[in-house]
Design an enzyme around this catalytic site. Structure first.
Site, PDB file in Angstrom:
ATOM      1  N   SER A 251      -9.502   1.644   2.927  1.00  0.00           N
ATOM      2  CA  SER A 251      -8.452   2.388   1.982  1.00  0.00           C
ATOM      3  C   SER A 251      -7.540   1.594   1.323  1.00  0.00           C
ATOM      4  CB  SER A 251      -7.697   3.496   2.903  1.00  0.00           C
ATOM      5  OG  SER A 251      -7.084   2.888   3.785  1.00  0.00           O
TER       6      SER A 251
ATOM      7  N   SER B  26      -9.726  -0.798   7.164  1.00  0.00           N
ATOM      8  CA  SER B  26      -9.053  -0.900   5.896  1.00  0.00           C
ATOM      9  C   SER B  26      -8.591  -2.305   5.424  1.00  0.00           C
ATOM     10  CB  SER B  26      -8.389   0.235   5.736  1.00  0.00           C
ATOM     11  OG  SER B  26      -8.938   1.538   5.726  1.00  0.00           O
TER      12      SER B  26
ATOM     13  N   LYS C 109       0.699  -1.267  -0.043  1.00  0.00           N
ATOM     14  CA  LYS C 109      -0.097   0.007  -0.008  1.00  0.00           C
ATOM     15  C   LYS C 109       0.825   1.252   0.035  1.00  0.00           C
ATOM     16  CE  LYS C 109      -4.026   2.038   2.686  1.00  0.00           C
ATOM     17  NZ  LYS C 109      -4.707   1.608   3.779  1.00  0.00           N
TER      18      LYS C 109
END
Length: 596
Positions: free
Chosen positions: A154, A178, A80
């Site tokens: 996210s 997330s 990420k």
């Protein structure tokens, strides 16, 4: 390579077997991943997509590693883009915020040391503020199965990269869900460790007191393998802590919310039926079920965005937002700026903390020896629906996730039966921070219908398998650490690196006048400082032989760690300090004599 040789679903187990049989090489794997990423470019999975220029140094490094000593040798993973990878910009999905780190985040460093290959930086809801996967100037990440639906966020790109066969596992983050919602929406496993069990050094903070780095994978076994490498205290991370990992075990009971869950979105009916089917499946596991009052979890969840914790997000990036008005995604900037509202005072924070402490006590009483099962999310949305109402749709996604980190729970999201064709549905199993073994045990039973055996450093016997040799932890602070000349002695004795750690603040570190230079760790009756070191796990059968190799004035004694434990490790007789250089202020041997 024929592209059909590499299956769409990548797992650690599969790739290691293919490597062992010489059916494929890591170079061929990453070439195919680059091809897949290019083919899926319109899905907005990546911010820094896989490229051969980025990946070749990692491929070449594998030639220097023994696959037998590297549990993730040749395994591709996504990162990420709020987690640092050395030499690659970290954007947190905001180009104006970007910086290029010189070193990996602590977790990435551990994975790379175990042979894993970071293939790219994945898209995310900007500054990890969102649960939908649409709040990114780099484009809305598409759901891996149905492009009109949200991916979840996210950690949007991290999940979709695994689901689309562009990584065997990926790193996400989890503050409010997330690391779990994208797993449910893309038919994956999402494991969120206890807060601090994985170091967060090298992570752009969202809410620093709650943030966790997490893993997405196609199986529980893969997630557990990553966990074994990633977890452990880190000497340079003040939020990391020692959270022991134990073999999976079944909980005494499974708790379910007494109130029927609320479902939403265009597939609310399908989700409701899928939840009822999941409950029936839980009922068939042979474990007692207990229905509990779940309103406390709802109240705790509301604190995250309706209370002063939103101010912690502003504390993390507010200075950047103020200095760069308009640089952030509009809805993201609006949410972040809400953290500067005057009602989020110090008094309101303490009121919320006291209330939350009461909730934590209730959670501990409810979940002692138990796990809690909930839908991971109560529905999904089309990307167009989220565009039309970005705040309400996002808020709904966190209904069954927001409470987790506030209550210091661990969690694993697992797939259940699909709600409809190509419409995944999943549940999350929650446990207390010191009960990760229970969520692993319950998850294995739910997914596989049987207890699972996962790689673990525990010394207990595995049912139906040979006994694991008894072991001891050994604290090393010099030439026996990873990357130094005597690491091979550790390996020859069957030792396995566990984690980085530090001593209690009671030690002096000296450089002994030897060739090569060696450190001496001396416990002082007063004063002293914390010294960084490494913890290794060594079979007891080798321990005596290893100790016999250590020359005077060094020896093996008990080393007191920063968490209060005492473990066997290298110590030095105090008389040696008279003719040695005091290097205590450096904080550790690596800071004076870097490896290599």
């Amino acid at each position: 390579m024929n592209e059909n040789v590499l299956p769409r679903e990548l797992t650690i187990v599969l790739l290691r077997e293919m490597y062992d049989r010489e059916e494929i090489t890591p170079l061929e794997v990453v070439r195919e991943i680059v091809r897949r990423a290019e083919q899926d470019a319109a899905m907005n999975i990546w911010i820094a997509p896989p490229s051969m220029d980025m990946l070749m140094p990692y491929i070449e490094r594998l030639n220097e590693m023994d696959p037998a000593d590297a549990p993730l040798w040749g395994i591709p993973f996504a990162v990420k883009d709020n987690i640092d990878v050395a030499g690659v910009p970290t954007t947190a999905s905001c180009a104006e915020f970007a910086y290029t780190p010189d070193e990996h985040a602590a977790v990435v460093e551990r994975l790379v040391a175990a042979g894993a290959i970071p293939v790219g930086k994945a898209n995310l809801d900007q500054f990890a503020t969102g649960l939908v996967g649409t709040r990114s100037p780099y484009g809305e990440t598409h759901n891996s199965l149905r492009g009109e639906l949200i991916s979840g966020g996210s950690s949007s790109g991290s999940a979709v990269a695994v689901a689309r066969g562009q990584a065997a596992f990926s790193l996400g983050t989890d503050t409010a869900g997330s690391g779990r919602i994208p797993a449910a929406l893309n038919r994956l496993v999402g494991f969120k460790p206890s807060i601090g069990a994985w170091p967060v050094k090298g992570l752009v903070p969202a809410c620093a007191s709650l943030d966790c780095i997490t893993v997405f994978a196609n199986s529980l076994e893969d997630a557990a393998t990553v966990d074994l490498v990633a977890r452990g205290e880190h000497a340079a991370d003040p939020r990391s802590r020692f959270v022991p990992r134990h073999e999976p075990k079944l909980p005494e009971k499974i708790c379910l919310p007494a109130e029927p869950p609320v479902f939403f979105g265009p597939y609310a009916d399908e989700y409701r039926k899928a939840w009822h089917a999941a409950v029936e499946r839980l009922q068939g596991l042979g474990l007692p079920l207990e229905y509990i009052d779940g309103r406390m979890f709802d109240e705790a969840a509301a604190i995250l965005y309706e209370g002063p914790w939103v101010a912690e997000r502003w504390a993390a990036v507010g200075g950047f937002i103020e200095a760069h008005p308009g640089a952030a995604f509009p809805v993201t900037e609006r949410i972040l700026r809400s953290g500067a509202a005057p009602e989020h005072s110090a008094a309101s924070l303490f009121r919320a903390m006291h209330k939350l402490q009461s909730f934590k006590l209730q959670a501990k009483q409810l979940l002692e020896g138990a796990v809690l099962a909930m839908p991971t999310c109560g529905g999904t949305w089309t990307r167009e629906q989220v565009r039309q109402d970005p705040v309400a749709t996002n808020s709904a996604m966190g209904r069954y996730t927001n409470h987790c980190n506030l209550l210091d729970l661990c969690a694993v999201a697992v797939p259940s039966d699909d709600a409809a064709h190509d419409l995944p549905f999943g549940i999350t199993l929650f446990g207390l921070a010191d009960s990760e073994s229970l969520i692993w045990g319950a998850a294995g039973l739910f997914v596989k219908g049987a207890e699972i055996q996962l790689a673990t450093p525990a010394t207990a016997e595995n049912a139906g398998e040979p006994a694991v040799p008894e072991t001891t932890l050994v604290a090393v602070c010099g030439l026996h650490m990873r990357g130094y000349p005597l690491e091979k002695q550790m390996r020859e004795c069957g030792a396995r690196f566990v984690c980085e750690a530090s001593t209690a603040a009671k030690y002096q570190l000296v450089r002994l006048p030897t060739t090569p230079a060696k450190p001496g760790l001396i416990k002082r009756p007063a004063g002293g400082a914390a010294v960084s070191l490494e913890l290794w796990e060594m079979p007891l059968a080798s321990f005596g032989r290893f100790a016999a190799l250590i020359p005077s004035p060094l020896g093996i004694g008990k080393v007191e760690l920063s968490d209060g434990r005492e473990v066997p490790g290298f110590i030095c007789e105090a008389y040696a300090a008279a003719h040695a250089e005091d290097i205590t202020a450096a904080g550790g041997w690596r800071n004076v004599f870097p490896a290599g």
